[in-house]
Design a protein around this motif. Structure first.
Motif, PDB file in Angstrom:
ATOM      1  N   PHE A 200       0.772  -1.295   0.047  1.00  0.00           N
ATOM      2  CA  PHE A 200      -0.011  -0.174   0.117  1.00  0.00           C
ATOM      3  C   PHE A 200       0.747   1.237   0.057  1.00  0.00           C
ATOM      4  O   PHE A 200       1.898   1.360   0.633  1.00  0.00           O
TER       5      PHE A 200
ATOM      6  N   LEU B  48     -11.459  -3.357   8.256  1.00  0.00           N
ATOM      7  CA  LEU B  48     -10.849  -2.480   7.140  1.00  0.00           C
ATOM      8  C   LEU B  48      -9.934  -3.349   6.444  1.00  0.00           C
ATOM      9  O   LEU B  48      -9.846  -2.987   5.222  1.00  0.00           O
TER      10      LEU B  48
ATOM     11  N   TYR C 273      -6.361   5.200  10.900  1.00  0.00           N
ATOM     12  CA  TYR C 273      -6.225   4.238  11.999  1.00  0.00           C
ATOM     13  C   TYR C 273      -4.774   4.021  12.590  1.00  0.00           C
ATOM     14  O   TYR C 273      -4.677   3.992  13.711  1.00  0.00           O
ATOM     15  N   LEU C 274      -3.810   4.181  11.608  1.00  0.00           N
ATOM     16  CA  LEU C 274      -2.411   4.098  12.229  1.00  0.00           C
ATOM     17  C   LEU C 274      -2.152   5.118  13.173  1.00  0.00           C
ATOM     18  O   LEU C 274      -1.637   4.809  14.227  1.00  0.00           O
TER      19      LEU C 274
ATOM     20  N   VAL D  83      -3.973   7.127  14.868  1.00  0.00           N
ATOM     21  CA  VAL D  83      -4.921   7.051  16.026  1.00  0.00           C
ATOM     22  C   VAL D  83      -4.346   5.848  16.865  1.00  0.00           C
ATOM     23  O   VAL D  83      -4.124   6.071  18.194  1.00  0.00           O
ATOM     24  N   THR D  84      -4.089   4.794  16.285  1.00  0.00           N
ATOM     25  CA  THR D  84      -3.482   3.814  17.269  1.00  0.00           C
ATOM     26  C   THR D  84      -2.166   4.164  17.940  1.00  0.00           C
ATOM     27  O   THR D  84      -1.905   4.119  19.048  1.00  0.00           O
TER      28      THR D  84
ATOM     29  N   ILE E  38      -3.817  -1.883  22.421  1.00  0.00           N
ATOM     30  CA  ILE E  38      -4.758  -1.230  21.393  1.00  0.00           C
ATOM     31  C   ILE E  38      -6.055  -1.379  21.751  1.00  0.00           C
ATOM     32  O   ILE E  38      -6.420  -2.482  22.279  1.00  0.00           O
TER      33      ILE E  38
ATOM     34  N   ALA F 162     -11.297   8.350  14.268  1.00  0.00           N
ATOM     35  CA  ALA F 162     -11.226   7.252  13.399  1.00  0.00           C
ATOM     36  C   ALA F 162     -12.004   6.843  12.373  1.00  0.00           C
ATOM     37  O   ALA F 162     -11.834   6.884  11.218  1.00  0.00           O
TER      38      ALA F 162
ATOM     39  N   MET G 111     -10.790  -0.184  18.399  1.00  0.00           N
ATOM     40  CA  MET G 111      -9.753  -0.045  17.203  1.00  0.00           C
ATOM     41  C   MET G 111      -9.485  -1.185  16.472  1.00  0.00           C
ATOM     42  O   MET G 111      -9.432  -1.474  15.413  1.00  0.00           O
TER      43      MET G 111
ATOM     44  N   GLY H 194      -8.409   5.048   5.347  1.00  0.00           N
ATOM     45  CA  GLY H 194      -8.452   4.146   6.446  1.00  0.00           C
ATOM     46  C   GLY H 194      -7.288   3.815   7.120  1.00  0.00           C
ATOM     47  O   GLY H 194      -7.218   4.125   8.300  1.00  0.00           O
ATOM     48  N   ILE H 195      -6.345   3.419   6.497  1.00  0.00           N
ATOM     49  CA  ILE H 195      -5.126   2.655   7.017  1.00  0.00           C
ATOM     50  C   ILE H 195      -4.255   3.989   7.844  1.00  0.00           C
ATOM     51  O   ILE H 195      -4.055   3.723   8.813  1.00  0.00           O
TER      52      ILE H 195
ATOM     53  N   LEU I  72     -12.164  -2.379  14.269  1.00  0.00           N
ATOM     54  CA  LEU I  72     -12.121  -1.246  13.091  1.00  0.00           C
ATOM     55  C   LEU I  72     -11.054  -1.945  12.201  1.00  0.00           C
ATOM     56  O   LEU I  72     -11.191  -1.945  10.943  1.00  0.00           O
ATOM     57  N   TRP I  73      -9.972  -2.125  12.922  1.00  0.00           N
ATOM     58  CA  TRP I  73      -8.838  -2.375  11.965  1.00  0.00           C
ATOM     59  C   TRP I  73      -8.920  -3.872  11.134  1.00  0.00           C
ATOM     60  O   TRP I  73      -8.749  -3.857   9.839  1.00  0.00           O
TER      61      TRP I  73
END
Lengths: 235, 221
Positions: free
Chosen positions: A2, B78, A200-201, A203-204, B67, A186, B71, A196-197, B74-75
């Motif tokens: 990606f 996704l 999320y990255l 936020v994580t 985590i 997120a 999340m 999305g990736i 959601l991960w």
């Protein structure tokens, strides 16, 4: 496989605010919810945990019922309960914003877990200490205040650290009542930007950093108050 | 204010609440069984003398545990379509998530369980000519499992509570059932009171059961 594209962070959402700015506000919200919820959880959890170790069976019962109720309902259900039900039954709560209701829900849920840790902590102190303090003529209150609690507090610090980290993780359920914290960010930004990736990255990563900060703080606190020659106190 | 539960017909209970409840139980059971198997493997890797295996297990457990579950849900939701090119739907996505997530928690419990078995036991096994896997299979794991049974079950109650978080991707579980009722009949107060009571009864009875089992295990030993 990606290709990551972070350009969305500098894009404007509304007015002058960028997605990055929103992210920082969301992080702040997550930390604020967690902070206030922890204060509620710590205060009530400590109180209930102490009640459960007293010799008075009514106090023990109150502590036990409290713990069983808040431990046996999923945190998300408790958030819904505070958001949809409590303000309708007790109108005084309808003046509170969603944020405060989520804080209360999260705080009460966690208080039941802290109450367990505190009870276990106090019960792990040899009973000699309790008897010795009573034999010296201290009242029940004094024996807790000067003998049991100072030790118990230090004993439960390590489990309290993991509860503090849990509270940050659990604060993510506030997304369900539309509070703009990290998880809400997120979900929302993933839909708006389709990145999305990346969303999320980042936020994580912020959740990781938050947990790391809590861990660091607790190591500092533990070091400064550890009891020599006691569990956890190495020197 | 007055409460009105008249929406609670047999049809509603059957079509909405039971459907959700069955999925919640299904998700809990599958994630428990697969999670314990995967968790045991992770625990064995974690205690292995091969650095690569033990650091992999340590890394996996540490990352997953830091985590928030929402999340992780959601991960996975996704990532699955990105890897296999199509969506598996919310339910399979939830099953995969909970298996992977709970494995990390069961792994920590099983690690403590394996470490609770005296080293002599394993040594005796080796002295009898068993290899590592035989020793684990016939001597260490059965005892570890039994020592940790109450903790494993307590974790499973937590798992059941956590299944409510599939709300994030809209899978049809018990809580989703109540939120559907809340919207369809415009009765959020009654719906969420019911949700609270149902979850409480289930979790409270399960914890009572675990306490009983705990006492039983203790007497036998």
């Amino acid at each position: 496989m990606f290709t990551l594209d972070w350009s969305f962070l500098s894009k404007k959402v509304v007015g002058n605010q960028t997605y990055f700015g929103w992210l920082m506000t969301a992080w702040e919200t997550t930390l604020t919810i967690s902070f206030f919820a922890f204060i509620i959880a710590f205060t009530l959890g400590f109180l209930m945990g102490v009640l459960r170790t007293t010799q008075n069976k009514y106090l023990v019962l109150i502590g036990n019922i409290w713990t069983e109720i808040f431990r046996n309902i999923p945190v998300l259900v408790q958030v819904f309960l505070w958001y949809f039900v409590i303000p309708k039954i007790f109108p005084i709560f309808s003046k509170l914003p969603a944020f405060a209701l989520a804080v209360i829900a999260l705080g009460l849920f966690t208080s039941s877990r802290i109450s367990e840790q505190v009870r276990a902590g106090i019960q792990s102190i040899p009973t000699d200490q309790r008897y010795a303090s009573l034999a010296l003529g201290l009242t029940t209150y004094q024996s807790y205040r000067f003998v049991l609690l100072p030790v118990a507090f230090r004993l439960v610090l390590p489990p309290l650290t993991s509860e503090a980290m849990n509270i940050i993780k659990n604060s993510s359920v506030a997304f369900a009542v539309s509070i703009a914290e990290l998880t809400m960010y997120a979900i929302q930004v993933q839909e708006e930007t389709a990145r999305g990736i990346e969303v999320y990255l980042v936020v994580t990563a912020l959740y990781f950093i938050s947990a790391f900060i809590v861990n660091l703080l607790s190591i500092l606190i533990e070091k400064s108050i550890q009891i020599p020659h006691f569990i956890g106190g190495r020197k | 204010m007055s409460l009105d539960f008249s929406f609670l017909t047999l049809k509603v209970i059957n079509n909405i609440i039971l459907t959700g409840l069955i999925f919640s139980f299904k998700l809990t059971l599958i994630a428990m069984v697969l999670g314990i198997i995967l968790g045991t493997l992770l625990a064995m890797m974690r205690l292995s003398k091969f650095k690569l295996l033990s650091s992999f297990a340590l890394g996996y457990v540490t990352i997953v545990r830091s985590i928030p579950l929402v999340m992780v849900i959601l991960w996975v939701f996704l990532l699955i379509p990105l890897f296999i090119g199509r969506s598996l739907g919310t339910e399979y996505s939830a099953i995969i998530t909970f298996t992977l997530f709970e494995a990390a928690f069961y792994a920590e419990i099983m690690r403590a369980g394996i470490q609770s078995v005296k080293r002599d036991q394993a040594n005796a096994g080796y002295a009898l000519g068993m290899n590592y896997f035989q020793c684990m299979r016939y001597i260490v794991l059965p005892q570890a499992f039994r020592n940790m049974l109450p903790v494993l079950l307590t974790q499973t109650i937590v798992l059941f509570q956590d299944t409510s978080l599939v709300y994030a991707i809209g899978a049809f579980d018990l809580l989703k059932g109540f939120s559907i009722i809340s919207k369809n009949f415009n009765r959020p107060v009654e719906a969420y009171i019911l949700a609270t009571i149902v979850y409480f009864i289930i979790c409270f009875s399960l914890s009572y059961l675990v306490k009983r089992i705990q006492n039983r295990v203790r007497i036998v030993r």
